[in-house]
Design an enzyme around this catalytic site. Structure first.
Site, PDB file in Angstrom:
ATOM      1  N   GLU A  16      48.875  44.428 -16.461  1.00 55.63           N
ATOM      2  CA  GLU A  16      48.358  43.048 -16.434  1.00 55.63           C
ATOM      3  C   GLU A  16      47.556  42.660 -17.660  1.00 55.63           C
ATOM      4  O   GLU A  16      46.630  41.863 -17.559  1.00 55.63           O
ATOM      5  CB  GLU A  16      47.469  42.856 -15.201  1.00 55.63           C
ATOM      6  CG  GLU A  16      48.202  42.902 -13.894  1.00 55.63           C
ATOM      7  CD  GLU A  16      47.267  42.690 -12.710  1.00 55.63           C
ATOM      8  OE1 GLU A  16      46.206  43.329 -12.693  1.00 55.63           O
ATOM      9  OE2 GLU A  16      47.586  41.898 -11.842  1.00 55.63           O
TER      10      GLU A  16
HETATM   11  C1  BMA Z   1      46.539  44.187  -9.508  1.00 58.89           C
HETATM   12  C2  BMA Z   1      46.955  45.591  -9.748  1.00 58.89           C
HETATM   13  C3  BMA Z   1      45.857  46.568  -9.512  1.00 58.89           C
HETATM   14  C4  BMA Z   1      45.021  46.133  -8.355  1.00 58.89           C
HETATM   15  C5  BMA Z   1      45.757  45.147  -7.498  1.00 58.89           C
HETATM   16  C6  BMA Z   1      44.972  44.672  -6.335  1.00 58.89           C
HETATM   17  O1  BMA Z   1      45.520  43.799 -10.334  1.00 58.89           O
HETATM   18  O2  BMA Z   1      47.550  45.713 -10.961  1.00 58.89           O
HETATM   19  O3  BMA Z   1      45.102  46.774 -10.663  1.00 58.89           O
HETATM   20  O4  BMA Z   1      44.630  47.237  -7.653  1.00 58.89           O
HETATM   21  O5  BMA Z   1      46.141  44.037  -8.213  1.00 58.89           O
HETATM   22  O6  BMA Z   1      43.819  43.973  -6.755  1.00 58.89           O
END
Ligand code: BMA
Length: 927
Positions: free
Chosen positions: A476
């Site tokens: 991300e």
């Molecule tokens: C996204 C993922 C994780 C996280 C999840 C839940 O950000 O890539 O980093 O655990 O959502 O928040």
């Protein structure tokens, strides 16, 4: 004895190269002592591979780290230094060279051998090797001693170095221990929103002492790259070309004069091809050569559901000038191309109705396919606990859940070889990532060089696995971290962007492209893709970022929205080419909670339960942060209250169980609506070709996004995802603003199917409602496509009837065949649409009846429609039912088989199976 020990030795044995005259001492086979300079009274047996917490637990110095609030109680371990000291090693003095080889040290070490300092290490993900020949010569008692520094303390000290890079507030996601971005250690070891923070330390992967005679080598790593002639990471391979097999071994020691590589490829019916590799070159501890494999000589490897998982053995013999073998390496390989297509949408695609912009999907052996799966997190907070049987059990659930791809989320650890081996055998594609996430990273020379070693080692180590599908730089980064910088420090954005590119493009791309032609790379998991490529540059990629054209669609998507009122509101979902993350958390079952929490703490908002909720992130090491935890608990509570009959049981344990279960119902529906939306997108201009939800499995017993609990038990989500990931589905899509309703039949098969469809409205008592619909009954559904069955409006259809007493049952039955199969099969799916929220629907008692014979449980709804029928079983066993969380019409009976994964009840679980449905939420008695 801990089960991991045998596993570790086995795993280690399979990784050793075989050679004449060399001695490889596996450091798992000798005695170790674990002590700490901070605690003179602690001296316990240690193991390799292992971690400090595990050895302290084995010696009963500490209790179960996952129990109750032990996460907080055990912080002292992370803040201390630890030393593993070996018994004297049985080594030869007459070897030509002696090497220490560590496949993984976690993380900050100072290594002594024979009482002398050898080296310091600072990267959990690198393989380290040290020539200790000279030290051994003058050594009476060869003892190896490895001191591990406290990772949280070293991370803080690294942050404090003058001139160290820092980022605007809010860019770096802070979970528990701070400053993880400065060090190369599993990022979730410092806490995450689905896991605890232990910051473990230890010799976490196999380690060896290698002794070599003259002109002899030890192979420490092997790259095998198999691709179509002329193939390029960023373009679709030509499937008519022959294969190129490029092999390259990284060795220690000295090669014999004129060393060569002889190879054999063997299949199920014996040797297929053999000879010498061509163009063999030797450079800096690396011997490389290649050969060509004719197109028709081998069978293709396919992911599950798309064909067979054909594997071959490749034997590489390094030979001397008289063709005597010096060392042999074997690798199991497969022939496939897997391509992540980010090329611009072509005119031809637009003529077919695809919206302009960029592609973003995968192609296997030249075929588009629909990727169905989820995101994999580290399955245990201590990797040495992750054994092959445990992963096999988990991957069995992946296959049983109709999933063909996992995104192995970065910020854990690079997957062990046995995980790729399982995926190769089972046909699970593993989207893999470099271990960076939810942060920006330093770009000083030392950090970049450290990363370069890590990336090169890992890319080469796993490239021969046909299940390896993709490399992404980190989690991300493009959609979260960069935009946050842009809003918080817009003036400095260009500098931060340049630093991001220094790491994720300039440093990593040449290493990926220099080692593999078969795997595509993208710097960020969620991305708008590349905008242009220029191969005259060593780093050819220019990313698109926010450079978007109105009306065009780019990239893959990520979607989290904790506004619980928006369940099923598809106008909020992102329209993209591929969904790589989306989700909402839920509680694990009562049975899982009972493993980790004392009876008196088994209630929804007990401090122990609350403090194990790390969403939103705890935001530091404060051990009583109820503030953030209460948000996460609140989101689940309010979701249940909004959408389902609110559990209010007399018995407090039954009430807790019903609440936990209800949060799972919400979670399951939340994902189901989105998966239906994304799959329908395969038929719409976005030509959407993938759904990977967040997250596959748990690493402890806590509220998280997982569909599979820590011991392997399936939540409602995994069953519902299994159902909606069937090849052919039927689904309802309601516009929540105006109540327009579309019904679609969707297929991800590779040839079109003819389907019959049946739609019928009922009231909750099970009476058929006389509502006529202008729906198609016999339709054809195109390859990886969908057909609209009905376009109408709920209010128009109901003609004044009470929506709370109307439900629509949808059935589809299609004749077709799986990809690469000539067998015609019938694919069926049943789905239910409820126009009113279930919280205000006029549920009636379906009077469920449960009976069992040897291998089937049969459930019947005797009076009324049953929503979310749930077969439950006690703790002590782990199994999955063929189907669960389903609906039954009045009078309908369903036989449900099961698969037992583990059982400590001696089969007694069968007598304790119960059944409930949503109706039970309305009852004050029972579960
Ligand atoms: C996204 C993922 C994780 C996280 C999840 C839940 O950000 O890539 O980093 O655990 O959502 O928040």
């Amino acid at each position: 004895m801990r089960p991991r020990s045998t596993q570790a030795v086995l795993a280690a044995a399979s990784m050793v190269s075989v050679a004449v005259g060399q001695q490889v001492l596996n450091l798992s086979t000798i005695d170790w002592t674990l002590t700490s300079p901070n605690f003179s009274y602690i001296s316990v047996p240690g193991m390799v591979p292992s971690q400090v917490h595990l050895d302290l637990r084995e010696a009963q110095v500490i209790g179960d780290p996952l129990y109750a609030l032990n996460e907080f109680n055990l912080r002292w371990i992370a803040y201390s230094n630890w030393t593993y000291t070996s018994a004297p090693l049985d080594l030869h003095k007459n070897a030509s060279s002696t090497w220490l080889v560590f496949n993984g040290l976690d993380t900050f070490t100072s290594i002594d051998f024979c009482g002398e300092h050898v080296a310091a290490t600072n990267n959990q993900f690198r393989q380290y090797y040290f020539d200790v020949s000279a030290l051994l010569q003058s050594c009476d008692s060869p003892i190896l001693s490895i001191n591990f520094g406290s990772a949280p303390i070293i991370a803080n000290a690294t942050r404090a170095i003058p001139g160290q890079l820092a980022w605007p507030f809010g860019v770096q996601q802070l979970y528990e221990f701070p400053n993880r971005e400065y060090i190369r250690k599993e990022q979730s070891d410092f806490g995450w929103d689905w896991g605890p923070a232990f910051a473990p330390a230890g010799i976490w992967l196999p380690a060896y002492v290698v002794q070599l005679p003259q002109q002899n080598v030890y192979v420490r790593n092997t790259l095998v790259d198999i691709y179509r002639e002329g193939q390029h990471n960023f373009y679709a391979p030509d499937q008519t070309k022959d294969w190129v097999l490029n092999a390259s071994v990284d060795y220690l020691g000295s090669l014999p004069y004129r060393a060569n590589i002889q190879y054999t490829i063997s299949g199920p019916s014996g040797d297929l091809l053999n000879g010498f590799l061509s163009n063999v070159t030797s450079e800096a501890g690396r011997l490389t050569g290649s050969t060509s494999v004719p197109d028709g000589a081998v069978e293709l490897w396919w992911p599950v559901g798309m064909g067979q998982q054909q594997l071959y053995n490749l034997t590489l013999n390094v030979v001397d000038s008289s063709n005597t073998t010096v060392v042999t390496v074997t690798k199991r390989i497969g022939f496939r191309t897997i391509f992540n297509n980010q090329t611009p949408i072509s005119q031809e695609q637009m003529d077919l109705g695809v919206a302009p912009g960029g592609n973003w999907h995968f192609e296997i052996n030249g075929n588009e396919f629909y990727a169905k799966g989820s995101n994999f997190i580290p399955p245990d907070v201590f990797w040495p606990n992750v054994t092959e049987p445990r992963l096999r059990q988990l991957f069995d659930s992946v296959i049983d859940g109709n999933q063909n791809m996992l995104r192995v989320w970065s910020s854990g650890a690079y997957s062990p070889d046995f995980m790729y081996d399982l995926a190769d055998e089972m046909g699970i594609l593993l989207w893999s990532e470099f271990e960076f996430g939810c942060a920006l990273y330093p770009v000083n020379e030392e950090f970049l060089e450290n990363v370069a070693h890590e990336v090169e080692y890992q890319v080469r180590r796993v490239n021969h696995h046909p299940s390896l599908a993709y490399w992404a730089g980190g989690n991300e980064l493009e959609n979260l971290e960069l935009p946050t910088v842009n809003t918080t420090a817009p003036d400095e954005y260009p500098r931060y962007l340049a630093e991001y590119e220094t790491l994720f493009l300039d440093t990593i791309v040449p290493i990926v492209l220099g080692n593999t032609k078969s795997i595509s790379y993208s710097p960020s998991s969620t991305t708008n893709g590349w905008q242009s490529l220029d191969f005259s540059k060593s780093q050819p990629i220019a990313q698109r970022y926010g450079n978007l054209t109105e009306g065009s669609i780019y990239g893959d998507t990520d979607f989290y929205n904790y506004n619980f009122t928006q369940l099923g509101n598809f106008s909020r979902y992102p329209v993209g080419r591929f969904a790589n993350e989306f989700g909402y958390h839920s509680m694990p079952s009562l049975q899982s909670w009972q493993q980790a929490v004392a009876p008196e703490d088994l209630s929804f908002n007990s401090s122990v339960v609350m403090l194990r909720d790390h969403h939103p992130p705890a935001g530091g090491v404060n051990t009583s942060n109820f503030y953030n935890a209460s948000f996460g608990q609140g989101q689940m509570t309010m979701a249940v209250e909004e959408w389902y009959p609110i559990p209010n049981k007399t018995d407090s344990l039954a009430n807790f169980s019903a609440w936990c279960h209800s949060t799972q119902l919400f979670q399951a529906e939340f994902y189901k609506f989105q998966i239906e939306f994304y799959r329908r997108g395969s038929a719409l201009p976005e030509r959407q070709l993938g759904s990977l939800y967040w997250q596959l499995e748990d690493q402890w017993q806590a509220p998280t996004w997982a569909g599979i609990e820590y011991d392997g038990r399936w939540k409602v989500l995994h069953y519902v995802a299994k159902d909606i990931y069937r090849p052919v589905i039927i689904s309802a899509h309601r516009n929540v603003t105006n109540n327009d309703l579309e019904i679609w039949a969707i297929s991800d098969l590779w040839s079109s199917v003819s389907a019959s469809v049946n739609l019928a409205w009922y009231d909750w008592s099970g009476n058929k409602l006389n509502i006529s619909m202008d729906a198609a009954t016999n339709v054809s559904i195109g390859a990886i496509n969908g057909t609209k069955i009905l376009s109408s409006n709920v209010d128009t259809m109901l003609q004044g009837r009470n929506a709370a007493d109307a439900i629509l049952r949808m059935d589809v039955s299609a004749q077709g065949s799986l990809p690469n199969s000539n067998t015609t099969q019938t694919f069926t799916h049943t789905n239910w649409f409820h126009p009113a929220p279930l919280s205000s629907s006029n549920l009636t008692d379906p009077k469920l009846e449960l009976s069992k014979n040897n291998d089937t449980f049969t459930v019947k709804a005797k009076s009324g429609v049953a929503a979310f029928v749930w077969l439950d079983y006690p703790g002590g066993a782990v199994l999955n039912f063929e189907d669960n969380g389903f609906w039954l019409a009045k009078g309908e009976e369903k036989g449900v088989g099961y698969k037992v994964k583990s059982d400590t009840t001696g089969g007694k679980w069968k007598d304790a199976v119960t059944v409930r449905s949503l109706w039970n939420n309305t009852l004050s008695e029972g579960y």
